[in-house]
Design a protein around this motif. Sequence first.
Motif, PDB file in Angstrom:
ATOM      1  N   UNK A   1     -52.338  25.934 -25.138  1.00 27.11           N
ATOM      2  CA  UNK A   1     -51.870  27.269 -25.509  1.00 27.11           C
ATOM      3  C   UNK A   1     -50.349  27.205 -25.513  1.00 27.11           C
ATOM      4  N   UNK A   2     -49.740  27.126 -26.702  1.00 31.08           N
ATOM      5  CA  UNK A   2     -48.311  26.774 -26.763  1.00 31.08           C
ATOM      6  C   UNK A   2     -47.377  27.793 -26.114  1.00 31.08           C
ATOM      7  N   UNK A   3     -47.756  29.085 -26.142  1.00 33.13           N
ATOM      8  CA  UNK A   3     -46.846  30.103 -25.597  1.00 33.13           C
ATOM      9  C   UNK A   3     -47.109  30.373 -24.116  1.00 33.13           C
ATOM     10  N   UNK A   4     -47.931  29.547 -23.486  1.00 29.73           N
ATOM     11  CA  UNK A   4     -48.174  29.710 -22.059  1.00 29.73           C
ATOM     12  C   UNK A   4     -47.564  28.509 -21.351  1.00 29.73           C
ATOM     13  N   UNK A   5     -47.158  28.728 -20.097  1.00 28.75           N
ATOM     14  CA  UNK A   5     -46.533  27.633 -19.364  1.00 28.75           C
ATOM     15  C   UNK A   5     -47.584  26.584 -19.004  1.00 28.75           C
ATOM     16  N   UNK A   6     -47.107  25.420 -18.567  1.00 26.87           N
ATOM     17  CA  UNK A   6     -48.002  24.340 -18.161  1.00 26.87           C
ATOM     18  C   UNK A   6     -48.953  24.847 -17.077  1.00 26.87           C
ATOM     19  N   UNK A   7     -48.387  25.544 -16.102  1.00 28.33           N
ATOM     20  CA  UNK A   7     -49.190  26.061 -15.009  1.00 28.33           C
ATOM     21  C   UNK A   7     -50.240  27.058 -15.499  1.00 28.33           C
TER      22      UNK A   7
ATOM     23  N   UNK B   1     -42.636  19.647 -15.449  1.00 29.31           N
ATOM     24  CA  UNK B   1     -42.524  20.630 -16.526  1.00 29.31           C
ATOM     25  C   UNK B   1     -43.390  21.852 -16.278  1.00 29.31           C
ATOM     26  N   UNK B   2     -43.786  22.105 -15.037  1.00 24.39           N
ATOM     27  CA  UNK B   2     -44.831  23.108 -14.792  1.00 24.39           C
ATOM     28  C   UNK B   2     -44.458  24.509 -15.273  1.00 24.39           C
ATOM     29  N   UNK B   3     -43.170  24.855 -15.270  1.00 24.69           N
ATOM     30  CA  UNK B   3     -42.785  26.199 -15.721  1.00 24.69           C
ATOM     31  C   UNK B   3     -42.400  26.231 -17.194  1.00 24.69           C
ATOM     32  N   UNK B   4     -42.451  25.063 -17.850  1.00 24.89           N
ATOM     33  CA  UNK B   4     -42.085  25.002 -19.261  1.00 24.89           C
ATOM     34  C   UNK B   4     -43.240  25.509 -20.127  1.00 24.89           C
ATOM     35  N   UNK B   5     -42.923  26.102 -21.287  1.00 26.08           N
ATOM     36  CA  UNK B   5     -43.995  26.503 -22.191  1.00 26.08           C
ATOM     37  C   UNK B   5     -44.635  25.249 -22.781  1.00 26.08           C
ATOM     38  N   UNK B   6     -45.967  25.254 -22.841  1.00 28.25           N
ATOM     39  CA  UNK B   6     -46.698  24.047 -23.232  1.00 28.25           C
ATOM     40  C   UNK B   6     -46.348  23.587 -24.638  1.00 28.25           C
ATOM     41  N   UNK B   7     -45.982  24.537 -25.510  1.00 24.55           N
ATOM     42  CA  UNK B   7     -45.637  24.179 -26.880  1.00 24.55           C
ATOM     43  C   UNK B   7     -44.384  23.315 -26.974  1.00 24.55           C
ATOM     44  N   UNK B   8     -43.575  23.296 -25.912  1.00 29.06           N
ATOM     45  CA  UNK B   8     -42.345  22.507 -25.951  1.00 29.06           C
ATOM     46  C   UNK B   8     -42.552  21.094 -25.397  1.00 29.06           C
ATOM     47  N   UNK B   9     -43.771  20.761 -24.977  1.00 32.58           N
ATOM     48  CA  UNK B   9     -44.032  19.407 -24.453  1.00 32.58           C
ATOM     49  C   UNK B   9     -44.176  18.413 -25.608  1.00 32.58           C
TER      50      UNK B   9
END
Lengths: 128, 313, 242
Positions: C91-97, C130-138
Amino acid sequence: MIAVPGFLLSLLVAMVLSGSGLAAGVKAKAEVSCAATAKSLEYDCAIKLSDQRSGAALTGVDVTVGADMPSMPMAHNVKPVKAVPDSAAGTYRARILLEMHGDWAVKVDLAGPVRDRIVKSMRFEPKP
Amino acid sequence: MDDHLIGIVSNIGVISFVALSAYLLLLTGEISFGQQAFFAIGAYTSGIVTAMWQLPFALGLGAGAATGAAAALLVGLPTLRLHGLQFAIATLAFAEAVRILFELFRYQIVRDGELVGPNGIEGFRNIRYIFENDVSATEFMLIIYGLLGATLFGLFLLERSRLGTAFRMIGEDDLLAATQGVAVVPVKLTAACLAGTIAGLGGGLYAHLTTYVEPAIFDVMLGVHSLAYGLIGGLGTAFGPLLGVVIDIGLLESTRWFAGYRMIVFGGLVAVLLIVRPRGLLDEQLVHRIRRAVRRRPRPSPANDTVLGKELS
Amino acid sequence: MEAMLEIADVVTAYGKIEALKGVSLSAAKGRITCLLGPNGAGKTTLMMSIAGALKPRQGSIRLEGSELVGLSPARIVGNGVALVPENRLVFPQMSVRENLLAGAYQRNDSGEVTADIERMYARFPRLKERREQLAGTLSGGEQQMLAVARALMSRPRLLLMDEPSLGLAPIVVKEIFGIIAELNREGVTIFLVEQNAHLALQVAHHFYLMEQGRVTFSGNPGELAEDEVIKRAYLGTRRSAG
């Protein structure tokens, strides 16, 4: 988050205030007629106010006239103008400047001794 | 505050309800052009309850919200299995059908020697509760913002809840959400019902604010605007659609800088934003960054507290 | 060998076109089973049918004996099947966590969920960073790891992976296959769809070849020469024969 309890409190106060209000006596009746002026889209409106029940003319009321286009909600609403008392008792005049011709809902707001709002659907057409 | 300003601020508050309603569906990834229909249903219902049946205002608002929810449930059952464009068209068709039904709807009774009630295309006049009960414009504005505040608070709680997470999951990718165990259709139906409730509540407030409603008000134009508010303001937080309303009504309409060209400016703004910021000004990334910044900010140390305390005393 | 997943005579169609024309196979408990085949063979359709996103027209899919056909995707997750889908990983707009929490959507044991998230961070240190990063940016590889970690968050009995190597750099693909082997050593049953036959044969205990909606070969790695497997996995028999 702190704002929320404040909001709820103000809501409660407003609800109580509105609940405690006594039914206001007068229900106003208005006759409105608007005539085109020399200026394009400017109309001169004559308003006659009376008491719906007794038929007596309503004098000394603060009258404001505004208008909006029902088909364009929240758009093209005319900034309300104050109406001035005319010669006959209970009559008032106001000049409104519309944005375009068409169907408008003319709102007559009364304040002061009588609080009420009367809405009239009127069609404004270009001068022939 | 003068009366005109109170009027504008009240309008912003009332329209925010439709904007939040459309926003809630946008969260689940569905574009509805029909939220104005639930707004209309709420407006007529609450007007009938207070102006015709003479029941209390709170009951009128409750009835407006409840019929909004019920209508949304009925519409949602067949339409929420549709997707994207099909869903958008179905909501548009439904809303137009509702508007035309209100053009045919006549139900009037005599009160004080005058007919009161919905009268087809002429609309429904004399919803005079605030005048009959001497509610001032300022008080009514407070009622609007009190309820708006409560709605926002509810939405914030929702966004932190499991259901809110499910809304966002479905909005981002419904298939992926389903494979995480989200029951997609029931969750969407819940979103539609909540959206209907919010629009219905807003409609009730609107009817009592303006004292009259007519079918033309609930034109698709209102639906398009409500959608645009979320898309301009941003989908990252419930403040997004509110920002959209403030920009449109507060800035473009009320300041009259653009006079008759507001719609053109507004349309252009939507187009530009969709290109440069497809999820609005307050999008998920910005909201996420703000949340992280707030979380990282160190708590004030006890030393600071005492200094502040001294200054105050 | 006890079967975790038993698929019998499954037919799944898109309108009139049958993408699966009676597929039967099984995946043994505690093993890695791999499905190879050219594009358009119906591999993803089979994965979607197992996960419940597509409804088979006939046949049965059993998980340790209980029927999955007819259940909603949500119920199938509840039964212990987790899918790492092809391409649409996070889910790209949700954080890793938040993505990890999404994987635990059906669980109610929040304390254990938190502990599981810590376990995932221990296994995938880059996700922790990267836990607080948005998943779409990984990066692509990080997204694949996140998708695997999220699937594990539901504590599945069976992990379905659809083309985990797709679009990743060779070094990242190696890392992913290392993780697959490691998860399996810890007891996770894995059913894997893969294009990269060479790597798949290194980790798989058993493999199937699929062509045009049918299973055409079933065997253990080594039963068929690797270049023959690769040829059939990429091109299919019909075309290589013709």
